[in-house]
Write a protein that holds these residues in place. Structure first.
Motif, PDB file in Angstrom:
ATOM      1  N   UNK A 196      -7.937 -10.040   2.409  1.00  0.00           N
ATOM      2  CA  UNK A 196      -7.576  -9.683   1.023  1.00  0.00           C
ATOM      3  C   UNK A 196      -6.523  -8.583   1.041  1.00  0.00           C
ATOM      4  N   UNK A 197      -5.713  -8.559  -0.012  1.00  0.00           N
ATOM      5  CA  UNK A 197      -4.844  -7.421  -0.320  1.00  0.00           C
ATOM      6  C   UNK A 197      -5.708  -6.379  -1.016  1.00  0.00           C
ATOM      7  N   UNK A 198      -5.574  -5.127  -0.642  1.00  0.00           N
ATOM      8  CA  UNK A 198      -6.451  -4.062  -1.150  1.00  0.00           C
ATOM      9  C   UNK A 198      -5.636  -3.104  -2.011  1.00  0.00           C
ATOM     10  N   UNK A 199      -6.030  -2.946  -3.279  1.00  0.00           N
ATOM     11  CA  UNK A 199      -5.326  -2.033  -4.191  1.00  0.00           C
ATOM     12  C   UNK A 199      -6.248  -0.905  -4.631  1.00  0.00           C
ATOM     13  N   UNK A 200      -5.736   0.303  -4.640  1.00  0.00           N
ATOM     14  CA  UNK A 200      -6.445   1.440  -5.262  1.00  0.00           C
ATOM     15  C   UNK A 200      -5.643   1.829  -6.490  1.00  0.00           C
ATOM     16  N   UNK A 201      -6.336   2.128  -7.591  1.00  0.00           N
ATOM     17  CA  UNK A 201      -5.630   2.363  -8.852  1.00  0.00           C
ATOM     18  C   UNK A 201      -6.318   3.469  -9.639  1.00  0.00           C
ATOM     19  N   UNK A 202      -5.483   4.289 -10.278  1.00  0.00           N
ATOM     20  CA  UNK A 202      -6.019   5.289 -11.209  1.00  0.00           C
ATOM     21  C   UNK A 202      -5.447   5.020 -12.585  1.00  0.00           C
ATOM     22  N   UNK A 203      -6.273   5.185 -13.606  1.00  0.00           N
ATOM     23  CA  UNK A 203      -5.868   4.912 -14.979  1.00  0.00           C
ATOM     24  C   UNK A 203      -5.261   6.182 -15.557  1.00  0.00           C
ATOM     25  N   UNK A 204      -3.969   6.120 -15.899  1.00  0.00           N
ATOM     26  CA  UNK A 204      -3.311   7.272 -16.540  1.00  0.00           C
ATOM     27  C   UNK A 204      -3.680   7.275 -18.030  1.00  0.00           C
ATOM     28  N   UNK A 205      -3.472   6.134 -18.658  1.00  0.00           N
ATOM     29  CA  UNK A 205      -3.945   5.927 -20.044  1.00  0.00           C
ATOM     30  C   UNK A 205      -3.984   4.419 -20.283  1.00  0.00           C
ATOM     31  N   UNK A 206      -4.198   4.006 -21.553  1.00  0.00           N
ATOM     32  CA  UNK A 206      -4.412   2.567 -21.792  1.00  0.00           C
ATOM     33  C   UNK A 206      -3.138   1.741 -21.617  1.00  0.00           C
ATOM     34  N   UNK A 207      -1.997   2.404 -21.360  1.00  0.00           N
ATOM     35  CA  UNK A 207      -0.740   1.659 -21.171  1.00  0.00           C
ATOM     36  C   UNK A 207      -0.065   2.013 -19.839  1.00  0.00           C
ATOM     37  N   UNK A 208      -0.832   2.719 -18.964  1.00  0.00           N
ATOM     38  CA  UNK A 208      -0.164   3.138 -17.724  1.00  0.00           C
ATOM     39  C   UNK A 208      -1.177   3.274 -16.582  1.00  0.00           C
ATOM     40  N   UNK A 209      -0.847   2.625 -15.469  1.00  0.00           N
ATOM     41  CA  UNK A 209      -1.716   2.663 -14.284  1.00  0.00           C
ATOM     42  C   UNK A 209      -0.869   3.130 -13.106  1.00  0.00           C
ATOM     43  N   UNK A 210      -1.489   3.823 -12.169  1.00  0.00           N
ATOM     44  CA  UNK A 210      -0.816   4.210 -10.923  1.00  0.00           C
ATOM     45  C   UNK A 210      -1.566   3.549  -9.785  1.00  0.00           C
ATOM     46  N   UNK A 211      -0.850   2.779  -8.955  1.00  0.00           N
ATOM     47  CA  UNK A 211      -1.561   2.074  -7.879  1.00  0.00           C
ATOM     48  C   UNK A 211      -0.870   2.272  -6.532  1.00  0.00           C
ATOM     49  N   UNK A 212      -1.619   2.096  -5.465  1.00  0.00           N
ATOM     50  CA  UNK A 212      -1.084   1.992  -4.115  1.00  0.00           C
ATOM     51  C   UNK A 212      -1.731   0.766  -3.488  1.00  0.00           C
ATOM     52  N   UNK A 213      -1.120   0.244  -2.419  1.00  0.00           N
ATOM     53  CA  UNK A 213      -1.587  -1.037  -1.877  1.00  0.00           C
ATOM     54  C   UNK A 213      -1.586  -1.048  -0.357  1.00  0.00           C
ATOM     55  N   UNK A 214      -2.641  -1.676   0.173  1.00  0.00           N
ATOM     56  CA  UNK A 214      -2.666  -2.098   1.582  1.00  0.00           C
ATOM     57  C   UNK A 214      -2.554  -3.622   1.543  1.00  0.00           C
ATOM     58  N   UNK A 215      -1.431  -4.168   1.947  1.00  0.00           N
ATOM     59  CA  UNK A 215      -1.229  -5.611   1.830  1.00  0.00           C
ATOM     60  C   UNK A 215      -1.831  -6.372   3.020  1.00  0.00           C
ATOM     61  N   UNK A 216      -2.468  -7.494   2.707  1.00  0.00           N
ATOM     62  CA  UNK A 216      -2.960  -8.406   3.745  1.00  0.00           C
ATOM     63  C   UNK A 216      -1.787  -8.782   4.659  1.00  0.00           C
ATOM     64  N   UNK A 217      -1.991  -8.615   5.947  1.00  0.00           N
ATOM     65  CA  UNK A 217      -0.983  -9.063   6.901  1.00  0.00           C
ATOM     66  C   UNK A 217       0.258  -8.224   6.965  1.00  0.00           C
ATOM     67  N   UNK A 218       0.278  -7.102   6.216  1.00  0.00           N
ATOM     68  CA  UNK A 218       1.497  -6.282   6.187  1.00  0.00           C
ATOM     69  C   UNK A 218       1.217  -4.790   6.237  1.00  0.00           C
ATOM     70  N   UNK A 219       0.076  -4.347   5.728  1.00  0.00           N
ATOM     71  CA  UNK A 219      -0.231  -2.908   5.664  1.00  0.00           C
ATOM     72  C   UNK A 219       0.304  -2.292   4.385  1.00  0.00           C
ATOM     73  N   UNK A 220       0.531  -0.965   4.434  1.00  0.00           N
ATOM     74  CA  UNK A 220       0.992  -0.276   3.221  1.00  0.00           C
ATOM     75  C   UNK A 220       2.433  -0.689   2.919  1.00  0.00           C
ATOM     76  N   UNK A 221       2.688  -1.113   1.682  1.00  0.00           N
ATOM     77  CA  UNK A 221       4.071  -1.401   1.269  1.00  0.00           C
ATOM     78  C   UNK A 221       4.393  -0.537   0.055  1.00  0.00           C
ATOM     79  N   UNK A 222       5.689  -0.457  -0.275  1.00  0.00           N
ATOM     80  CA  UNK A 222       6.117   0.366  -1.402  1.00  0.00           C
ATOM     81  C   UNK A 222       5.692  -0.233  -2.748  1.00  0.00           C
ATOM     82  N   UNK A 223       5.494  -1.554  -2.729  1.00  0.00           N
ATOM     83  CA  UNK A 223       5.123  -2.226  -3.977  1.00  0.00           C
ATOM     84  C   UNK A 223       4.554  -3.598  -3.657  1.00  0.00           C
ATOM     85  N   UNK A 224       3.724  -4.112  -4.566  1.00  0.00           N
ATOM     86  CA  UNK A 224       3.136  -5.456  -4.405  1.00  0.00           C
ATOM     87  C   UNK A 224       3.065  -6.057  -5.804  1.00  0.00           C
TER      88      UNK A 224
END
Ligand SMILES: N[C@H](CCC[C@H](N)C(=O)O)C(=O)O
Length: 291
Positions: A196-224
């Motif tokens: 699986x691709x693994x995402x961690x996310x924090x809710x800034x507000x109801x219209x904005x999220x901040x996420x980081x990702x560990x991509x399946x088969x790739x590791x940490x990328x700048x965006x997914x």
């Protein structure tokens, strides 16, 4: 399909979506068959060209599609969806055809893309978010809104498929999460038979999220891109955001809409970096070889 002779020089172009970067090989005129180790060597940032995914353009199978986009991770595995690459390839097709729309065929189906006014951003209908255990896929039937796994600060995740599997974990601050350690453990968790691709996310507000990702088969990328779609769907299912929100990744912002028809629309930038030739004879999968 003809396989590529060892001495072949392969033209390529580098593109990226918010820093999620791709080596693009165009096999529409001359079919191309590369072995898994050649994909790994091309993607290797030390021994090859270096990228998060290798994208191979093939002739469309579906009459409505402009081309077929094949997606390979740096570990050689094939993926069924790649949102950031879809924006890049759609922009390339629009440049070739002069149209402001494109249809990209992938293993997961047909994706409709449109150029946004001003031309800097591309919108892609990434298709339907799939929410059932069997669609993710998960190794056992369970409530995909509350996954039965916990690893340190990552607990009570949400599983979503955008044609590829994602596990989304809500946290107070994404910058405090040790993704290099926790990401691979969860990517390979027994609940995810296809990883699986693994995402961690924090809710800034109801219209904005901040996420980081560990991509399946790739590791940490700048965006997914598919990960940003999964994150928005998970947040709406948990009633944490509206159905449209900005998802802010390390490499920039995507606008994600979960539409009433169950499809997810992703809007964001794309970029062409440079082009060149790959000398396959010099690419090797042996550790320590240098191109
Ligand atoms: N690592 C992903 C493929 C690339 C997805 C990502 N780069 C995107 O923009 O969606 C997978 O194996 O499902």
């Amino acid at each position: 399909m003809a396989t590529v002779s060892a001495g072949a020089k392969l033209p390529f172009s580098k593109m990226h979506g918010l820093g999620n970067d791709f080596v693009v090989l165009d096999a529409r005129k001359h079919p191309l068959v590369l072995c898994e180790h050649q994909f790994r060597a091309i993607a290797d940032r030390r021994r090859g060209i270096g990228c998060d995914q290798v994208i191979v353009l093939e002739s469309a199978r579906h009459p409505d599609a402009d081309l077929f986009m094949r997606i390979r991770n740096p570990d050689g595995s094939e993926a069924s969806a790649c949102g950031n690459a879809t924006r890049c390839i759609a922009a390339r097709v629009m440049g070739e055809t002069g149209r402001a729309h494109a249809v990209i065929e992938t293993v997961a189906g047909l994706l409709m893309a449109e150029r946004e006014p001003g031309g800097e951003e591309i919108s892609v209908d990434m298709g339907e978010a799939r929410l059932d255990s069997s669609d993710i896929p998960l190794a056992e039937a369970c409530n995909t809104l509350h996954l039965p796994i916990a690893l340190g600060p990552l607990q009570d995740g949400v599983a979503v498929s955008m044609g590829n599997p994602h596990a989304v974990f809500f946290v107070p601050d994404v910058m405090t999460i040790d993704l290099p350690s926790l990401g691979p453990q969860l990517e390979h968790h027994s609940l995810f038979p296809a990883r699986a691709n693994i995402e961690v996310v924090q809710v800034i507000d109801r219209r904005r999220l901040r996420m980081r990702v560990w991509e399946r088969g790739a590791g940490i990328t700048q965006a997914c891109g598919s990960g940003a779609c999964a994150v928005l769907v998970a947040a709406v299912r948990r009633n944490l955001t509206d159905r449209t929100a900005d998802v802010v990744l390390d490499g920039g912002r995507l606008i994600i809409d979960w539409l009433d028809n169950g499809h997810v629309r992703m809007t964001g930038a794309w970029a062409q970096s440079f082009s060149g030739e790959i000398d396959l004879a010099r690419l090797s999968d042996r550790e320590g070889d240098h191109v």
